[in-house]
Design a protein around this motif. Sequence first.
Motif, PDB file in Angstrom:
ATOM      1  N   ASN A  70      69.121 -56.124  79.524  1.00  0.00           N
ATOM      2  CA  ASN A  70      69.472 -55.100  80.348  1.00  0.00           C
ATOM      3  C   ASN A  70      70.022 -53.684  79.768  1.00  0.00           C
ATOM      4  OD1 ASN A  70      72.072 -55.748  79.052  1.00  0.00           O
ATOM      5  ND2 ASN A  70      73.138 -55.946  80.799  1.00  0.00           N
ATOM      6  N   ARG A  71      70.398 -52.696  80.491  1.00  0.00           N
ATOM      7  CA  ARG A  71      70.402 -51.468  79.570  1.00  0.00           C
ATOM      8  C   ARG A  71      71.831 -51.479  78.603  1.00  0.00           C
ATOM      9  NH1 ARG A  71      69.167 -46.137  80.237  1.00  0.00           N
ATOM     10  NH2 ARG A  71      70.767 -44.550  79.834  1.00  0.00           N
ATOM     11  N   GLU A  72      72.540 -52.103  78.962  1.00  0.00           N
ATOM     12  CA  GLU A  72      73.829 -52.405  78.014  1.00  0.00           C
ATOM     13  C   GLU A  72      73.878 -53.336  77.025  1.00  0.00           C
ATOM     14  OE1 GLU A  72      74.682 -51.156  82.018  1.00  0.00           O
ATOM     15  OE2 GLU A  72      73.713 -53.004  81.528  1.00  0.00           O
ATOM     16  N   ARG A  73      72.498 -53.898  76.827  1.00  0.00           N
ATOM     17  CA  ARG A  73      72.064 -54.623  75.641  1.00  0.00           C
ATOM     18  C   ARG A  73      73.086 -55.931  75.450  1.00  0.00           C
ATOM     19  NH1 ARG A  73      71.528 -50.834  70.381  1.00  0.00           N
ATOM     20  NH2 ARG A  73      73.670 -50.499  70.991  1.00  0.00           N
ATOM     21  N   SER A  74      73.161 -56.549  76.530  1.00  0.00           N
ATOM     22  CA  SER A  74      74.142 -57.660  76.564  1.00  0.00           C
ATOM     23  C   SER A  74      73.555 -58.845  77.257  1.00  0.00           C
ATOM     24  CB  SER A  74      75.538 -57.020  77.360  1.00  0.00           C
ATOM     25  OG  SER A  74      75.159 -56.735  78.512  1.00  0.00           O
ATOM     26  N   THR A  75      72.820 -58.615  78.256  1.00  0.00           N
ATOM     27  CA  THR A  75      71.955 -59.804  78.984  1.00  0.00           C
ATOM     28  C   THR A  75      70.816 -59.825  79.081  1.00  0.00           C
ATOM     29  OG1 THR A  75      74.249 -59.603  80.523  1.00  0.00           O
ATOM     30  CG2 THR A  75      72.198 -60.672  81.562  1.00  0.00           C
ATOM     31  N   VAL A  76      70.200 -61.091  78.873  1.00  0.00           N
ATOM     32  CA  VAL A  76      68.873 -61.527  78.953  1.00  0.00           C
ATOM     33  C   VAL A  76      68.659 -61.650  80.355  1.00  0.00           C
ATOM     34  CG1 VAL A  76      66.831 -62.892  78.489  1.00  0.00           C
ATOM     35  CG2 VAL A  76      68.828 -62.517  76.763  1.00  0.00           C
ATOM     36  N   ILE A  77      67.972 -60.596  80.770  1.00  0.00           N
ATOM     37  CA  ILE A  77      67.658 -60.688  82.748  1.00  0.00           C
ATOM     38  C   ILE A  77      66.698 -61.875  82.923  1.00  0.00           C
ATOM     39  CG2 ILE A  77      66.718 -59.360  84.548  1.00  0.00           C
ATOM     40  CD1 ILE A  77      67.606 -56.825  83.170  1.00  0.00           C
ATOM     41  N   MET A  78      65.695 -61.934  82.058  1.00  0.00           N
ATOM     42  CA  MET A  78      64.454 -63.050  82.082  1.00  0.00           C
ATOM     43  C   MET A  78      63.901 -63.131  80.941  1.00  0.00           C
ATOM     44  SD  MET A  78      61.166 -63.567  82.649  1.00  0.00           S
ATOM     45  CE  MET A  78      60.453 -62.073  83.237  1.00  0.00           C
ATOM     46  N   ALA A  79      63.743 -64.353  80.228  1.00  0.00           N
ATOM     47  CA  ALA A  79      62.924 -64.851  79.287  1.00  0.00           C
ATOM     48  C   ALA A  79      62.103 -66.183  79.423  1.00  0.00           C
ATOM     49  CB  ALA A  79      63.880 -64.890  78.012  1.00  0.00           C
ATOM     50  N   PRO A  80      61.104 -65.845  79.933  1.00  0.00           N
ATOM     51  CA  PRO A  80      60.212 -67.343  80.437  1.00  0.00           C
ATOM     52  C   PRO A  80      60.063 -68.181  79.451  1.00  0.00           C
ATOM     53  CG  PRO A  80      58.854 -65.177  80.093  1.00  0.00           C
ATOM     54  CD  PRO A  80      60.432 -64.820  80.253  1.00  0.00           C
ATOM     55  N   ASN A  81      59.556 -67.895  78.228  1.00  0.00           N
ATOM     56  CA  ASN A  81      59.538 -68.780  77.343  1.00  0.00           C
ATOM     57  C   ASN A  81      60.847 -69.539  76.947  1.00  0.00           C
ATOM     58  OD1 ASN A  81      57.000 -68.173  77.176  1.00  0.00           O
ATOM     59  ND2 ASN A  81      57.154 -66.536  75.339  1.00  0.00           N
ATOM     60  N   ILE A  82      61.942 -69.079  77.171  1.00  0.00           N
ATOM     61  CA  ILE A  82      63.164 -69.793  76.860  1.00  0.00           C
ATOM     62  C   ILE A  82      63.941 -70.392  78.089  1.00  0.00           C
ATOM     63  CG2 ILE A  82      65.271 -69.953  75.560  1.00  0.00           C
ATOM     64  CD1 ILE A  82      63.977 -67.878  73.540  1.00  0.00           C
ATOM     65  N   ALA A  83      63.630 -69.817  79.340  1.00  0.00           N
ATOM     66  CA  ALA A  83      63.880 -70.247  80.470  1.00  0.00           C
ATOM     67  C   ALA A  83      65.395 -69.550  80.767  1.00  0.00           C
ATOM     68  CB  ALA A  83      64.062 -71.697  80.611  1.00  0.00           C
ATOM     69  N   TRP A  84      65.676 -68.506  80.110  1.00  0.00           N
ATOM     70  CA  TRP A  84      67.000 -67.722  80.318  1.00  0.00           C
ATOM     71  C   TRP A  84      66.598 -66.910  81.503  1.00  0.00           C
ATOM     72  CZ3 TRP A  84      67.387 -66.003  74.591  1.00  0.00           C
ATOM     73  CH2 TRP A  84      68.249 -67.104  73.727  1.00  0.00           C
ATOM     74  N   GLU A  85      67.714 -66.724  82.302  1.00  0.00           N
ATOM     75  CA  GLU A  85      67.897 -65.993  83.607  1.00  0.00           C
ATOM     76  C   GLU A  85      69.183 -65.329  83.593  1.00  0.00           C
ATOM     77  OE1 GLU A  85      66.706 -65.901  88.275  1.00  0.00           O
ATOM     78  OE2 GLU A  85      66.058 -67.564  86.966  1.00  0.00           O
ATOM     79  N   ASN A  86      69.385 -64.069  83.471  1.00  0.00           N
ATOM     80  CA  ASN A  86      70.737 -63.603  83.499  1.00  0.00           C
ATOM     81  C   ASN A  86      71.759 -64.151  82.516  1.00  0.00           C
ATOM     82  OD1 ASN A  86      70.016 -61.415  85.620  1.00  0.00           O
ATOM     83  ND2 ASN A  86      70.101 -62.970  86.964  1.00  0.00           N
ATOM     84  N   GLU A  87      71.092 -64.315  81.513  1.00  0.00           N
ATOM     85  CA  GLU A  87      72.024 -65.093  80.162  1.00  0.00           C
ATOM     86  C   GLU A  87      72.893 -64.005  79.593  1.00  0.00           C
ATOM     87  OE1 GLU A  87      73.830 -67.738  77.839  1.00  0.00           O
ATOM     88  OE2 GLU A  87      72.402 -68.237  79.613  1.00  0.00           O
ATOM     89  N   PRO A  88      74.417 -64.262  79.643  1.00  0.00           N
ATOM     90  CA  PRO A  88      75.141 -63.307  79.101  1.00  0.00           C
ATOM     91  C   PRO A  88      75.033 -63.624  77.406  1.00  0.00           C
ATOM     92  CG  PRO A  88      76.506 -64.987  80.098  1.00  0.00           C
ATOM     93  CD  PRO A  88      74.900 -65.260  80.366  1.00  0.00           C
ATOM     94  N   LEU A  89      74.047 -63.210  76.767  1.00  0.00           N
ATOM     95  CA  LEU A  89      73.910 -63.568  75.466  1.00  0.00           C
ATOM     96  C   LEU A  89      74.924 -62.928  74.543  1.00  0.00           C
ATOM     97  CD1 LEU A  89      72.312 -65.465  73.871  1.00  0.00           C
ATOM     98  CD2 LEU A  89      70.758 -63.865  73.470  1.00  0.00           C
ATOM     99  N   LYS A  90      75.255 -61.823  74.864  1.00  0.00           N
ATOM    100  CA  LYS A  90      76.407 -60.843  73.943  1.00  0.00           C
ATOM    101  C   LYS A  90      77.432 -61.664  73.954  1.00  0.00           C
ATOM    102  CE  LYS A  90      78.707 -56.730  74.143  1.00  0.00           C
ATOM    103  NZ  LYS A  90      78.862 -56.214  72.411  1.00  0.00           N
TER     104      LYS A  90
END
Length: 314
Positions: A70-90
């Motif tokens: 996302n624009r705020e550089r905080s959330t992985v909206i979608m990463a198919p190879n790791i199955a992240w969806e809206n992951e608040p990674l920051k």
Amino acid sequence: MGLTIGVDVGGTKIAAGVVDESGRILGRTRVPTPADPQWAVDAIAQAVRELKEQHPEVSAVGVGAPGYINRERSTVIMAPNIAWENEPLKSRIEELTGLDTVVENDANCAAWAEFRFGAAAEHDDMVMITVGTGIGGGIVLEGRLHRGRFGVAGEIGHLNMVPDGLPCGCGGRGCWEQYASGRSLRRYGREKAAADPVAGKRMLDLNDGVAETIRGVHITQAAEEGDPLALEVYAEVADWLGRGMADLAALFDPAVFVLGGGVSDAGSLLLDPVSKAFEKYLTGGVHRPRAEVVLASMGSAAGIAGAGDLARTA
């Protein structure tokens, strides 16, 4: 800000390193990427803590992750190879490590490293094209990473090159990476060797006579030996790359294109025909200034160095 930690998250491995202000990596660690997406977050945090223990002065973390950020550089909206969806990674990494964290797309991190420390260091405007299994990229304009309104600019591998063309993993058809990537190189080599076993003899010999499983290394070795059909395979990939680069030049007018990724390891086998194809398809031809086309220089360090440097802008 002095030392930071850069993390390069891949589908099979997580690589991390301590990065100084000149882009040097002072210490590294790597772990396999866990299959469970939440365990992957824990693995990133563990790598960061390990490096922090060795370098207590580290002040921030940059994580280069595949997929949409996302624009705020905080959330992985979608990463198919790791199955992240809206992951608040920051926030997750900050909770687990106590360090300020920035999340960025992995291809953007590599492009930033080449812009700051590598092949494009003398320019303010550049486009990096990573040619691997697919095509990724990053764009720097007037010294700033171009991320777009929603943070997901730079997905250049999915430019539509052939209406209703080959199906792509993104769900679309005719995407650039279906014609100009490592996957394409293999497909062209297999098709040409199967269609003409006499002309494809060298590539076939390198793979025990089986056309259906010819790999990039076989095509590259044959091309390096001067095999005409293998060189034709490289020329086809290069022609498609040049077409797409001409379109990108019309949009962004960069000073330099940087070619990275596994296919670029072929060096002049790729660089020379790509440069010619780019010149051939460039709008305006000889009447307009032409961007340089160069090979990436940071290698596997780019993702870590770029992520670590982007952490300084947290």
